[in-house]
Motif scaffolding. Structure first.
Motif, PDB file in Angstrom:
ATOM      1  N   MET A 108     -78.421 138.176-186.129  1.00 34.97           N
ATOM      2  CA  MET A 108     -79.697 138.883-186.156  1.00 34.97           C
ATOM      3  C   MET A 108     -80.670 138.160-187.091  1.00 34.97           C
ATOM      4  O   MET A 108     -80.239 137.471-188.018  1.00 34.97           O
ATOM      5  N   ASN A 109     -81.951 138.334-186.854  1.00 41.42           N
ATOM      6  CA  ASN A 109     -82.948 137.794-187.781  1.00 41.42           C
ATOM      7  C   ASN A 109     -83.271 138.864-188.819  1.00 41.42           C
ATOM      8  O   ASN A 109     -83.784 139.934-188.474  1.00 41.42           O
ATOM      9  N   VAL A 110     -82.949 138.545-190.047  1.00 42.58           N
ATOM     10  CA  VAL A 110     -83.137 139.517-191.132  1.00 42.58           C
ATOM     11  C   VAL A 110     -84.123 138.941-192.142  1.00 42.58           C
ATOM     12  O   VAL A 110     -84.013 137.763-192.502  1.00 42.58           O
TER      13      VAL A 110
ATOM     14  N   ASP B  59     -79.559 135.043-189.556  1.00 49.56           N
ATOM     15  CA  ASP B  59     -80.607 134.102-189.976  1.00 49.56           C
ATOM     16  C   ASP B  59     -81.549 134.858-190.894  1.00 49.56           C
ATOM     17  O   ASP B  59     -82.245 135.786-190.449  1.00 49.56           O
ATOM     18  N   VAL B  60     -81.539 134.466-192.156  1.00 46.11           N
ATOM     19  CA  VAL B  60     -82.207 135.290-193.168  1.00 46.11           C
ATOM     20  C   VAL B  60     -83.381 134.559-193.829  1.00 46.11           C
ATOM     21  O   VAL B  60     -83.241 133.413-194.272  1.00 46.11           O
ATOM     22  N   PHE B  61     -84.510 135.234-193.860  1.00 42.86           N
ATOM     23  CA  PHE B  61     -85.615 134.805-194.713  1.00 42.86           C
ATOM     24  C   PHE B  61     -85.638 135.720-195.933  1.00 42.86           C
ATOM     25  O   PHE B  61     -85.522 136.944-195.788  1.00 42.86           O
TER      26      PHE B  61
ATOM     27  N   THR C  74     -96.168 135.465-192.638  1.00 47.99           N
ATOM     28  CA  THR C  74     -96.187 135.231-191.177  1.00 47.99           C
ATOM     29  C   THR C  74     -94.853 134.672-190.716  1.00 47.99           C
ATOM     30  O   THR C  74     -94.224 135.197-189.796  1.00 47.99           O
ATOM     31  N   THR C  75     -94.404 133.610-191.378  1.00 48.71           N
ATOM     32  CA  THR C  75     -93.140 132.962-191.005  1.00 48.71           C
ATOM     33  C   THR C  75     -91.985 133.945-191.102  1.00 48.71           C
ATOM     34  O   THR C  75     -91.124 133.989-190.219  1.00 48.71           O
ATOM     35  N   ALA C  76     -91.951 134.699-192.185  1.00 51.98           N
ATOM     36  CA  ALA C  76     -90.779 135.539-192.459  1.00 51.98           C
ATOM     37  C   ALA C  76     -90.720 136.781-191.580  1.00 51.98           C
ATOM     38  O   ALA C  76     -89.637 137.313-191.325  1.00 51.98           O
ATOM     39  N   ILE C  77     -91.849 137.246-191.103  1.00 55.32           N
ATOM     40  CA  ILE C  77     -91.867 138.542-190.404  1.00 55.32           C
ATOM     41  C   ILE C  77     -91.874 138.412-188.885  1.00 55.32           C
ATOM     42  O   ILE C  77     -91.314 139.244-188.174  1.00 55.32           O
ATOM     43  N   LYS C  78     -92.503 137.334-188.362  1.00 57.35           N
ATOM     44  CA  LYS C  78     -92.830 137.346-186.928  1.00 57.35           C
ATOM     45  C   LYS C  78     -91.624 137.496-186.007  1.00 57.35           C
ATOM     46  O   LYS C  78     -91.740 138.110-184.945  1.00 57.35           O
ATOM     47  N   ASP C  79     -90.451 136.974-186.394  1.00 55.30           N
ATOM     48  CA  ASP C  79     -89.274 137.091-185.513  1.00 55.30           C
ATOM     49  C   ASP C  79     -88.223 138.061-186.051  1.00 55.30           C
ATOM     50  O   ASP C  79     -87.105 138.129-185.512  1.00 55.30           O
ATOM     51  N   ALA C  80     -88.545 138.765-187.126  1.00 56.67           N
ATOM     52  CA  ALA C  80     -87.518 139.598-187.786  1.00 56.67           C
ATOM     53  C   ALA C  80     -87.101 140.780-186.909  1.00 56.67           C
ATOM     54  O   ALA C  80     -87.947 141.492-186.369  1.00 56.67           O
ATOM     55  N   ASP C  81     -85.780 140.957-186.775  1.00 55.68           N
ATOM     56  CA  ASP C  81     -85.260 142.166-186.122  1.00 55.68           C
ATOM     57  C   ASP C  81     -85.190 143.301-187.140  1.00 55.68           C
ATOM     58  O   ASP C  81     -85.460 144.450-186.819  1.00 55.68           O
ATOM     59  N   VAL C  82     -84.765 142.934-188.352  1.00 54.01           N
ATOM     60  CA  VAL C  82     -84.651 143.935-189.426  1.00 54.01           C
ATOM     61  C   VAL C  82     -85.332 143.380-190.674  1.00 54.01           C
ATOM     62  O   VAL C  82     -85.055 142.241-191.083  1.00 54.01           O
TER      63      VAL C  82
ATOM     64  N   ALA D 104     -97.286 144.208-192.186  1.00 51.61           N
ATOM     65  CA  ALA D 104     -97.715 144.921-190.977  1.00 51.61           C
ATOM     66  C   ALA D 104     -98.348 144.034-189.896  1.00 51.61           C
ATOM     67  O   ALA D 104     -97.954 144.115-188.732  1.00 51.61           O
ATOM     68  N   PRO D 105     -99.292 143.158-190.247  1.00 51.67           N
ATOM     69  CA  PRO D 105     -99.975 142.423-189.179  1.00 51.67           C
ATOM     70  C   PRO D 105     -99.063 141.463-188.412  1.00 51.67           C
ATOM     71  O   PRO D 105     -99.430 141.005-187.336  1.00 51.67           O
ATOM     72  N   HIS D 106     -97.880 141.150-188.971  1.00 46.46           N
ATOM     73  CA  HIS D 106     -97.032 140.113-188.363  1.00 46.46           C
ATOM     74  C   HIS D 106     -95.856 140.671-187.592  1.00 46.46           C
ATOM     75  O   HIS D 106     -95.045 139.920-187.052  1.00 46.46           O
ATOM     76  N   LEU D 107     -95.742 142.019-187.545  1.00 45.53           N
ATOM     77  CA  LEU D 107     -94.573 142.642-186.906  1.00 45.53           C
ATOM     78  C   LEU D 107     -94.489 142.321-185.428  1.00 45.53           C
ATOM     79  O   LEU D 107     -95.504 142.306-184.733  1.00 45.53           O
ATOM     80  N   LYS D 108     -93.265 142.116-184.924  1.00 47.16           N
ATOM     81  CA  LYS D 108     -93.088 142.086-183.466  1.00 47.16           C
ATOM     82  C   LYS D 108     -92.690 143.493-183.023  1.00 47.16           C
ATOM     83  O   LYS D 108     -92.341 144.349-183.860  1.00 47.16           O
ATOM     84  N   ASP D 109     -92.708 143.709-181.734  1.00 51.65           N
ATOM     85  CA  ASP D 109     -92.389 145.032-181.211  1.00 51.65           C
ATOM     86  C   ASP D 109     -90.936 145.412-181.511  1.00 51.65           C
ATOM     87  O   ASP D 109     -90.035 144.604-181.300  1.00 51.65           O
ATOM     88  N   GLY D 110     -90.713 146.613-182.000  1.00 56.19           N
ATOM     89  CA  GLY D 110     -89.345 147.135-182.143  1.00 56.19           C
ATOM     90  C   GLY D 110     -88.636 146.785-183.437  1.00 56.19           C
ATOM     91  O   GLY D 110     -87.462 147.119-183.615  1.00 56.19           O
TER      92      GLY D 110
END
Ligand code: NAD
Length: 428
Positions: free
Chosen positions: A1-3, A25-27, A71-79, A107-113
């Motif tokens: 998962m992307n965390v 995969d952790v940021f 931006t980098t850390a949030i855009k693909d994060a699942d959790v 907030a501005p960088h969140l993906k859906d879900g």
């Protein structure tokens, strides 16, 4: 998962390291560029056993990346796990400014879900505040949950991999399943509750432990007057399975980054809603006054501190950490100085931080340097470097005779037999 873990303090770095260890995969993100630079090189800017190795492993495997870039850390994060500080505000309530700022930034960088989990210790009801902040800057769907953290500094890596319990404060079945899957390699009982219960339970757990320490210190005060010995009393009490022998630490009261602020928050909260009948307020008050009162007792027993050289041993708030937040030394050293003592203080790990907090001349480089020619030795923290020393060690290099064991860690009889005057807690 992307965390993604936001806030690289004691909780954040450990959490990031552990989830990277389990192949996520952790940021790990912080606003402090210097801190992120050090961590990117595998240098952990505080002492926590096993953590440097864990961080080094995560970086080497390409599973752990430190960044300041939202931006980098949030855009693909699942959790996303938010673990920024929640210190006490002036009125004792939890100051949520770092949490609010992190929520606004992500907030501005969140993906859906994406699941946004609050790991920081926050009052019940905080999720609604965070939700409103995030919704101002995104139209994406996100899930807001609570994942309170129960690790202990000094054993934080082991505690995170093998906690007593994993508490998930969430209500949505899919979200709960995903968080259960993420925690699958981690041991411990799973407890699924509402976010409010998870957050309340975190405060209540810390307050309960703080209360045990305060309670036993109150009993210790009575023992000093009536011939009982607190260590014998706790042995008897602890044999009762309803009470248990764990977590009885007669001494200087509770310190550290969590108990004092969390009890203050409960005190302020219970006052604000006119509930609690003052228990948490009293707990906080008793802890705040514990050290000044004990210092007066010690002063009397050693015939005054004026003109004496006092070796203060242990500057962190407990062994195995260099964290000095609310450490006893922060109160003890100024009181000794104000009472006219010359202080020489030493800690196996916290010396560097202590040199920023005190006149650096007060902090010496070794145990020997602190103890040699001192009139009084005062042990504030039970570091093994101190507790494994025999009484003869102190007797031979001290000038005076007073040995203050503020943690009841040494054998009174052995110290007295060697000619030292032993002063402990809860014994006359
Ligand atoms: P800490 O103060 O050591 O670290 C917090 C980090 O968050 C700092 O590096 C800070 O720069 C960073 N930060 C602040 N605002 C930020 C932002 N907007 N974006 C990104 N980073 C930001 O805190 P800690 O001791 O790790 O505690 C974190 C939380 O966990 C607190 O709520 C605490 O009560 C709770 N907690 C702590 C412990 C513990 O033993 N330390 C145990 C359990 C729970």
């Amino acid at each position: 998962m992307n965390v993604t873990v936001i806030g690289t303090g004691f909780v954040g770095v450990v959490t990031a390291g552990v989830f990277a260890h389990f192949d996520n995969d952790v940021f790990a993100l912080d606003v402090l560029a210097d801190k992120i630079n050090s961590l990117s090189k595998g240098e952990v800017p505080f002492y926590e056993p096993k953590l440097s190795e864990l961080v080094g492993e995560g970086i080497a495997k390409g599973k752990l990346t430190f960044t300041t870039d939202y931006t980098t850390a949030i855009k693909d994060a699942d959790v996303i796990m938010i673990s920024v500080g929640t210190p006490s505000a002036a009125d004792g309530t939890a100051d949520l400014k770092y949490l609010k700022s992190a929520a606004a930034s992500l907030a501005p960088h969140l993906k859906d879900g994406t699941i946004v989990a609050i790991k920081s210790t926050v009052p019940p009801g905080t999720n609604q505040i965070v939700r409103e902040i995030i919704e101002k800057s995104t139209s994406k769907n996100f899930h807001l949950v609570s994942l309170p953290e129960f690790l202990k500094e000094g054993s934080a890596v082991d505690d995170t991999m093998h906690p007593d319990r994993v508490v998930i404060g969430a209500t949505d079945k899919k979200v709960i399943d995903l968080l259960l899957a993420l925690h699958e390699p981690i041991s411990g009982t799973r407890i699924i509750v509402s976010p409010e219960s998870a957050q309340m339970a975190k405060y209540a757990s810390n307050a309960y432990l703080a209360q045990r320490i305060t309670f036993i210190n109150q009993v210790a005060n009575l023992c000093e007057k009536n011939g009982a010995n607190i260590d014998e009393v706790t042995k008897v009490m602890g044999a009762d399975s309803r009470i248990g022998s764990h977590y009885w630490y007669p001494g200087l009261g509770y310190g550290g980054s969590c108990f004092p602020k969390d009890v203050k928050e409960l005190a302020a909260y219970s006052l604000s809603i006119n509930e609690g009948d003052g228990l948490f307020v009293k707990l906080d008050e008793l802890n705040d006054t514990r050290i000044p009162k004990l210092m007066n007792k010690f002063e009397e027993k050693v015939g005054g501190f004026e003109g004496k050289t006092v070796a203060v041993l242990g500057l962190s708030f407990k062994p195995n950490t260099d964290d000095m937040r609310e450490a006893p030394a922060l109160k003890v050293i100024p009181i000794l100085q104000q009472k006219g003592a010359e202080v020489r203080a030493f800690d196996p790990k916290a010396n560097a931080i202590a040199r920023i907090m005190f006149d650096p001349a007060v902090i010496v480089d070794s145990l020997d340097e602190a103890v040699r020619n001192s009139d009084i030795v005062m042990v504030l923290v039970e570091w093994p470097e101190f507790t494994t020393k025999q009484p003869e060690y102190f007797k031979h290099i001290m000038s005076g005779n007073y040995f203050i064991d503020a943690r009841n860690q040494f054998n009174r009889r052995e110290f007295e037999n060697s000619g030292l005057t032993y002063i402990g807690i809860g014994q006359s």
